[in-house]
Design an enzyme around this catalytic site. Structure first.
Site, PDB file in Angstrom:
ATOM      1  N   ASN A 147      34.042  41.377  51.284  1.00 37.72           N
ATOM      2  CA  ASN A 147      34.689  40.128  50.868  1.00 37.72           C
ATOM      3  C   ASN A 147      36.198  40.280  50.678  1.00 37.72           C
ATOM      4  O   ASN A 147      36.821  39.463  50.004  1.00 37.72           O
ATOM      5  CB  ASN A 147      34.036  39.580  49.592  1.00 37.72           C
ATOM      6  CG  ASN A 147      34.040  40.574  48.442  1.00 37.72           C
ATOM      7  OD1 ASN A 147      34.662  41.637  48.511  1.00 37.72           O
ATOM      8  ND2 ASN A 147      33.348  40.237  47.369  1.00 37.72           N
ATOM      9  N   ARG A 285      41.436  42.547  38.715  1.00 41.48           N
ATOM     10  CA  ARG A 285      40.592  42.627  37.533  1.00 41.48           C
ATOM     11  C   ARG A 285      41.386  42.131  36.335  1.00 41.48           C
ATOM     12  O   ARG A 285      42.574  42.450  36.187  1.00 41.48           O
ATOM     13  CB  ARG A 285      40.100  44.068  37.276  1.00 41.48           C
ATOM     14  CG  ARG A 285      39.026  44.548  38.246  1.00 41.48           C
ATOM     15  CD  ARG A 285      37.749  43.728  38.153  1.00 41.48           C
ATOM     16  NE  ARG A 285      36.700  44.175  39.063  1.00 41.48           N
ATOM     17  CZ  ARG A 285      36.458  43.660  40.273  1.00 41.48           C
ATOM     18  NH1 ARG A 285      37.237  42.684  40.733  1.00 41.48           N
ATOM     19  NH2 ARG A 285      35.472  44.118  41.024  1.00 41.48           N
ATOM     20  N   GLN A 314      33.587  39.406  31.468  1.00 38.27           N
ATOM     21  CA  GLN A 314      33.054  38.336  32.293  1.00 38.27           C
ATOM     22  C   GLN A 314      31.563  38.186  32.011  1.00 38.27           C
ATOM     23  O   GLN A 314      30.853  39.191  32.060  1.00 38.27           O
ATOM     24  CB  GLN A 314      33.304  38.614  33.783  1.00 38.27           C
ATOM     25  CG  GLN A 314      34.777  38.558  34.128  1.00 38.27           C
ATOM     26  CD  GLN A 314      35.060  38.598  35.623  1.00 38.27           C
ATOM     27  OE1 GLN A 314      36.151  38.321  36.046  1.00 38.27           O
ATOM     28  NE2 GLN A 314      34.084  38.943  36.428  1.00 38.27           N
ATOM     29  N   HIS A 333      35.262  33.855  38.424  1.00 34.74           N
ATOM     30  CA  HIS A 333      35.400  34.884  39.458  1.00 34.74           C
ATOM     31  C   HIS A 333      34.618  34.480  40.715  1.00 34.74           C
ATOM     32  O   HIS A 333      33.460  34.842  40.893  1.00 34.74           O
ATOM     33  CB  HIS A 333      34.888  36.222  38.915  1.00 34.74           C
ATOM     34  CG  HIS A 333      35.305  37.392  39.733  1.00 34.74           C
ATOM     35  ND1 HIS A 333      35.167  38.690  39.299  1.00 34.74           N
ATOM     36  CD2 HIS A 333      35.859  37.496  40.968  1.00 34.74           C
ATOM     37  CE1 HIS A 333      35.615  39.523  40.216  1.00 34.74           C
ATOM     38  NE2 HIS A 333      36.034  38.816  41.243  1.00 34.74           N
TER      39      HIS A 333
END
Length: 401
Positions: A147, A285, A314, A333
């Site tokens: 990705n 991050r 998260q 995210h």
């Protein structure tokens, strides 16, 4: 046989989709640079299907159950009473996504007596205590490159969204207004601006390539300098350290892994060294940027805007200040979890599992930790240590929900 514990994000609030939005997704022949796409023996899903949520199961259930393995899929990952905590004790394999990470802390790894393999369905394995994994002999792998371009596209979108003041302008339309002056009072062109990437690996370099047609001045810093040919092709300016980069850039995009050397890198002191009114984009991050320093810099004008796709922990608690700070373009995210990317990271996860259960070596580019040390891409990109401290705060999202 083995228990595979898979942690995925929740299904849509309207329920798992019964049909595909589009009839398919483009077929790619390979990744830039020549790396091949995932090569599992087969897949049991339709490309473009929602695979990353609980009901999608990464398309793994038939494959694993046909082999006699047990697959447990849950989104309940935080706190001592969570499904993840209960099932982890005898799991051999843990699969997690960076978008909804199952934090494998040293304490959890110590409790997981059968754990041998931790797979990141995506890229970025900082939610695993890599030091503890090395000490326990746990192999850590991720689906490298699956990705990267998805994230690079998201970075470009966020840069344009911030600089052109897109989100507030869209909101005036929703409100029924035609407030042109309100919209353009913070809107600029990116043409002629200086943009710099902190790290120029697969994502950072892809961002630079996509920004070149906008006639921006391209800068980068990385522990591994790019080739002379690439620097000349893109007319890149290299910096030996991050500080010299941020001093000259109108836009800074962070594309480096999280490890002890990058944790809290963009703190108040460091942000003060950036150009006043610069834009900061972080799809790497959340822990690379100091939470309160970002809020303060947006409030006093040191930063003109901050767009991020990553938080810590998260999911972020509902009272996280990045939800309400001014001039932001935050998203949950999602940058690396497009339906296109899901097809690749689901296929890559199956490829890793096929190799694992057939006792075949994993691709070197998938390895983060192996044989008690950093390996493969992990040795190239990470440093030893642990970046999971504080992850227990993720339970607040569940409590406040």
């Amino acid at each position: 046989m083995a228990k595979i514990l898979c942690v995925l994000y929740d299904d849509p609030v309207t329920g798992y989709p019964k049909s595909l939005i589009r009839d398919g997704i483009p077929e790619l022949s390979g990744y830039p640079g020549g790396q091949t796409l995932p090569t599992p023996s087969k897949i049991d899903f339709t490309p473009g299907q929602l695979l990353g949520s609980v009901s999608g199961e990464l398309g793994l259930r038939k494959f694993l159950e046909d082999l006699g393995h047990e697959l447990v899929v849950t989104s309940d990952k935080d706190g001592e009473g969570s499904v993840f905590e209960k099932e982890l004790e005898d799991a051999e394999v843990v699969i997690s996504q960076p978008f909804w990470p199952a934090y494998l802390t040293a304490e959890r790894i110590a409790k997981a007596k059968n754990l041998k393999l931790a797979i990141t369905a995506g890229i970025g394995s900082d939610h695993v205590d890599l030091q503890a994994a090395m000490q326990k002999g746990v192999t850590v792998a991720e689906v490298t490159y699956c990705n990267s371009i998805s994230v690079a596209e998201h970075v470009v979108m966020m840069i344009l969204g911030l600089v052109r003041n897109y989100i507030p302008s869209y909101q005036w339309v929703v409100k029924g207004g035609w407030n042109i002056a309100d919209c353009v009072q913070r809107s600029y062109d990116v043409e002629g601006m200086t943009v710099g990437t902190v790290a120029a690996g697969r994502i950072g370099l892809a961002v630079l390539r996509r920004l070149k047609p906008f006639d921006m001045k391209l800068h980068y810093t990385d522990r591994h300098r790019l080739s002379k040919e690439v620097e000349e092709e893109l007319n890149l300016t290299w910096h030996s350290d991050v500080e010299s980069l941020v001093k000259v850039c109108d836009v800074v995009t962070i594309n480096c892994p999280l490890h002890p050397e990058t944790e809290n890198l963009f703190n108040e002191q460091f942000i003060s060294k950036m150009k006043r009114g610069a834009y900061l984009v972080n799809t790497a991050r959340g822990k690379i940027c100091n939470r309160d320093a970002v809020v303060k810099a947006l409030g006093n004008g040191q930063l003109a805007g901050y767009a991020g796709d990553v938080w810590f922990p998260q999911p972020a608690p509902q009272d996280h200040p990045w939800r309400t700070m001014p001039h932001h373009g935050m998203t949950p995210h999602i940058s690396g979890s497009s339906l296109s990317a899901q097809t690749r990271y689901a296929a890559g996860t199956r490829e890793i599992l096929e190799c694992w259960f057939q006792n075949k070596p994993l691709r070197n580019e998938y390895l983060i930790v192996d044989g008690g040390k950093l390996a493969g891409v992990g040795a190239h990109s990470y440093s030893e240590g642990n970046a999971t401290k504080g992850s227990e705060e993720a339970v607040k999202f569940k409590i406040n929900k």
